[in-house]
Write a protein that holds these residues in place. Structure first.
Motif, short mmCIF file in Angstrom:
data_model
loop_
_atom_site.label_atom_id
_atom_site.label_comp_id
_atom_site.label_asym_id
_atom_site.label_seq_id
_atom_site.Cartn_x
_atom_site.Cartn_y
_atom_site.Cartn_z
N PRO A 1 -6.88 -20.32 -72.57
CA PRO A 1 -7.92 -19.20 -72.36
C PRO A 1 -7.89 -18.27 -73.33
CG PRO A 1 -6.31 -19.37 -70.55
CD PRO A 1 -5.87 -20.72 -71.51
N ASN A 2 -6.53 -17.79 -73.89
CA ASN A 2 -6.37 -16.65 -74.69
C ASN A 2 -7.16 -17.05 -76.06
OD1 ASN A 2 -4.91 -15.23 -73.08
ND2 ASN A 2 -3.20 -16.29 -73.50
N VAL A 3 -6.93 -18.34 -76.34
CA VAL A 3 -7.55 -18.64 -77.70
C VAL A 3 -8.99 -18.76 -77.68
CG1 VAL A 3 -7.77 -20.45 -79.59
CG2 VAL A 3 -5.54 -20.29 -78.44
N GLU B 1 -11.81 -16.14 -79.60
CA GLU B 1 -12.88 -16.81 -80.35
C GLU B 1 -14.29 -16.53 -80.03
OE1 GLU B 1 -12.32 -21.12 -80.20
OE2 GLU B 1 -11.02 -21.17 -82.10
N LEU B 2 -14.49 -16.50 -78.63
CA LEU B 2 -15.68 -16.13 -77.87
C LEU B 2 -16.02 -14.66 -78.38
CD1 LEU B 2 -18.01 -17.30 -76.30
CD2 LEU B 2 -16.88 -16.31 -74.36
N SER B 3 -14.93 -13.74 -78.57
CA SER B 3 -15.17 -12.35 -78.83
C SER B 3 -15.92 -12.25 -80.38
CB SER B 3 -13.93 -11.81 -78.72
OG SER B 3 -13.19 -11.88 -79.73
N GLN B 4 -15.52 -13.28 -80.91
CA GLN B 4 -16.25 -13.10 -82.41
C GLN B 4 -17.75 -13.41 -82.25
OE1 GLN B 4 -13.47 -15.74 -84.77
NE2 GLN B 4 -11.90 -14.56 -84.34
N VAL B 5 -17.99 -14.05 -81.42
CA VAL B 5 -19.51 -14.68 -81.55
C VAL B 5 -20.37 -14.16 -80.38
CG1 VAL B 5 -19.10 -16.79 -82.81
CG2 VAL B 5 -19.00 -16.86 -80.23
#
Lengths: 527, 178
Positions: free
Chosen positions: A46-48, A52-56
């Motif tokens: 979940p951390n990864v 990643e989600l935060s970037q998009v």
């Protein structure tokens, strides 16, 4: 690996095959397996995923917004709840953020409300109390116009700066006038836009298409529109116009419709037909200056007469009033008079109270004050005043009465004072002195006449001489006792004025005597 | 004849075909373009001479039509004529122009109009076929190709429309005093 015995057996049966399979897999897929494992790891961790989600995320939201409003709809409850929680936890945060906006708008609203209230009060006060409003009312009476019309004509609190006559259908300007130097050169554009805004408001905000926009306001600038069936009459106004101005616009527009009915119906862009409508527009250009005053002289004269008549009547009333007041004051200041009430109505006067009989007659005083005795009714209860003046008057009267009751008797045919009568002389002297003392205080001048008499027996000439001698002897005796000569005088009456008529001894006795008569005059009165 | 005659004309068309920029250089106005997005209309004026008649055109530039909003036909009321404007490089705008024409016909009846095909400078991206325009012409449509960029055809489109307007709505006293 797995630790159950059954699985162990199955594994051992096939354990050569997985190895081979793994080998084959490694040979065939090699790098992909590693990548797949990494992918698994990325998906499971979940951390990864979050990183990643935060970037998009931002990009995804932007894309979604472009596509439709679904995201807003989904977010709406979350935002609402978040806001609720935020306010519940720290209300100051939101308050601080909103304060600059709310503060400003509240200030504006309050200032506006106060300004318009103040304006209204001002107008009300000015209209109801001012000299100007009375002037207007008078002018309205004189000219037969309504007060509103006059107020409209004379009011200076507003100014119609421009008037547009606009063709309703096309929005084209038919006629335009403005106060000199304050017009716009683009009357056509303004007319068009004014019509467009009318359409816009009608289409956008009103359910009924018959509703028209009649007022527009921007600051102190106001646009009033009167809607006729074929044309609009619009005015731009500075200030606060009276409501009566609307009637003027309506009236002029109606007149224009009457006079130019055909031209309005067949209007095809040629506005020259409406040049003749300029005076109607001119009539709407109000408020700039008052019209020249037309005052006729007879009116001024009539007014002056009315004013003079009023002044004269007022003066008369005042004079009557002041006479009455003066009279009442004088009456009240009079010793021995107590005024307990007074009334006045339509030229009649009533006064009542208490009065010492020694005080002056109120009716006499009224006549002296210019109040006709016939119109005055005075009711006074008699009483004795303890005023010093009245006390002295009473003392004086008592002393006078006592003196006049004194009588010095003489034997038959004799003018000699007998010793017992000398005592009476002493009493007389005492009374005279007392009376004189009081008279001095009162300012009275007194004179005492000593009247000698004789009885009617004997000769008349003898009797006259005898009476003179008797009076003279009393006079001398009083002079001897110090009574001044100017206070007393002696006369002989003979037997002509007997005190008692008749021939009985007691009747004759009192006629052989000297009596006193006091004459007194208040000082200042003529002798 | 010295008296100026005023006429109201409207500009209609899809959003983005360049209506506003088409006339921007040729008209006189005092209102900013933001009126278009707020009130939905912006008014400019243009003086033009037809024969010896001075005509003052009040040009009502109506907000462009797109999938969400239609042209407000109430603004058409009282118009003497209108332009249907489309973009030569964007075939869809001709379709929109046709549908606007239909609605205008319902709202104000058969009044003069000119189809203006804009962006004539962009021949390489042209999407509207000549036969299509010829077909419309044969139906009686007046068509003008223009370029807002070069100014080509803009004066002519006004003259074209206003001549048609004056022919259909002659002044009540054409002889005048002269």
């Amino acid at each position: 690996m797995a630790s159950k015995p059954a699985d162990l057996k199955r594994d051992s049966e096939f354990d050569h095959r997985p190895d081979e399979l793994a080998e084959l897999r490694a040979l065939l897929l090699g790098q992909q397996i590693v990548e797949l494992q990494e992918l698994h790891k990325r998906l499971d961790d979940p951390n990864v995923r979050a990183a990643e989600l935060s970037q998009v995320l931002a990009k995804a939201v932007a894309l979604s917004l472009k596509r439709d409003r679904e995201l807003q709809r989904s977010f709406y409850p979350i935002v609402e709840q978040a806001l609720q929680i935020s306010v519940a936890r720290n209300p100051r945060l939101l308050a601080t953020s909103l304060a600059p906006i709310i503060g400003e708008s509240v200030r504006k609203a309050v200032a506006n409300a106060f300004r318009s209230m103040a304006e209204n009060i001002n107008i009300m006060l000015e209209r109801s109390l001012s000299f100007e409003s009375m002037k207007w009312r008078f002018e309205a009476l004189r000219t037969g116009k309504s007060y509103g019309e006059i107020a409209l004509l004379r009011s200076l609190r507003y100014k119609v700066q421009q008037v547009f006559l606009i063709h309703r259908e096309t929005g084209l300007v038919l006629q335009h006038i403005s106060v000199q130097g304050e017009g716009v050169s683009e009357a056509e554009l303004v007319s068009g836009m004014l019509t467009a805004i009318q359409d816009f408001v009608r289409d956008s905000f009103t359910s009924q298409h018959s509703q028209d926009l009649e007022t527009m306001q921007a600051g102190e600038f106001l646009i009033w529109v009167h809607h006729g069936p074929q044309a609009l009459l619009a005015g731009t106004i500075l200030g606060t116009p009276p409501p009566e101005l609307r009637n003027v616009f309506a009236r002029e527009n109606e007149l224009i419709h009457q006079e130019f009915a055909a031209a309005l119906a067949s209007f095809n862009g040629d506005a020259s037909a409406f040049d003749a409508a300029r005076p109607h527009l001119q009539n709407c250009l109000l408020g700039q200056t008052g019209r020249p005053k037309k005052q006729s002289w007879w009116l001024v004269g009539a007014l002056a007469f009315v004013v003079l008549a009023l002044v004269a009547f007022g003066a008369l009333l005042h004079r009557r009033n002041s006479r009455w007041e003066q009279y009442l004051t004088r009456l009240s200041n009079q010793p021995g008079i107590v005024v307990t009430g007074a009334e006045r109505s339509w030229g009649h006067y009533w006064v009542w109270g208490m009065r010492d009989p020694l005080s002056p007659d109120p009716l006499q005083l009224a006549a002296e004050s210019g109040i006709p005795a016939a119109s005055l009714e005075a009711r006074f209860m008699p009483y004795q005043s303890l005023d010093e003046h009245f006390q002295r008057e009473r003392d004086f009267a008592a002393e006078k009465r006592r003196l006049e009751q004194q009588m010095v008797l003489f034997p038959v045919n004799s003018s000699v004072l007998t010793p017992d009568q000398s005592i009476r002389i002493d009493n007389i002297e005492e009374s005279l002195n007392k009376m004189q003392e009081t008279a001095d205080k009162l300012g009275h001048q007194t004179k005492v006449v000593l009247s000698g008499r004789a009885d009617h027996t004997g000769a008349e000439t003898k009797n006259t001489a005898l009476s003179e001698q008797r009076a003279q002897h009393v006079y001398d005796a009083l002079r001897e006792r110090g009574i001044p000569s100017d206070m007393i005088s002696a006369v002989g009456l003979g037997d002509s004025e007997p005190i008692r008529h008749g021939s009985a001894a007691y009747q004759l006795e009192v006629n052989r005597s000297v009596t006193l008569k006091v004459q007194s005059q208040a000082q200042g009165e003529r002798q | 004849m010295s008296q100026v005659v005023q006429k109201k004309i409207c500009m209609l068309g899809s959003f983005g075909v360049g209506k506003t920029s088409l006339v921007a250089r040729f008209v006189q106005g005092i209102f900013s373009a933001k009126y278009l997005s707020t009130v939905g209309v912006k008014i400019d004026k243009k003086e033009i001479k037809v024969g010896d008649q001075d005509v003052l055109l009040m040009v009502w530039d109506l907000a462009g039509e797109d999938s969400r909003s239609q042209v407000q036909t109430s603004y058409l009321r009282g118009a003497s004529g209108y332009f249907l404007i489309c973009d030569g490089t964007w075939a869809e705008t001709l379709v929109t122009a046709k549908s606007i024409h239909k609605r205008a016909l319902e709202a104000v009846g058969d009044i003069p109009f000119v189809l203006v095909v804009n962006k004539s400078d962009l021949w390489d991206k042209w999407q509207i076929s000549a036969p299509e325009l010829e077909k419309l012409e044969s139906e009686g449509w007046k068509i003008k190709l223009t370029s807002a960029k070069s100014g080509e055809g803009v004066e002519e489109m006004f003259t074209m429309l206003i001549e048609e307007v004056m022919r259909q709505q002659p002044l009540s006293n054409p002889a005048g005093e002269f």
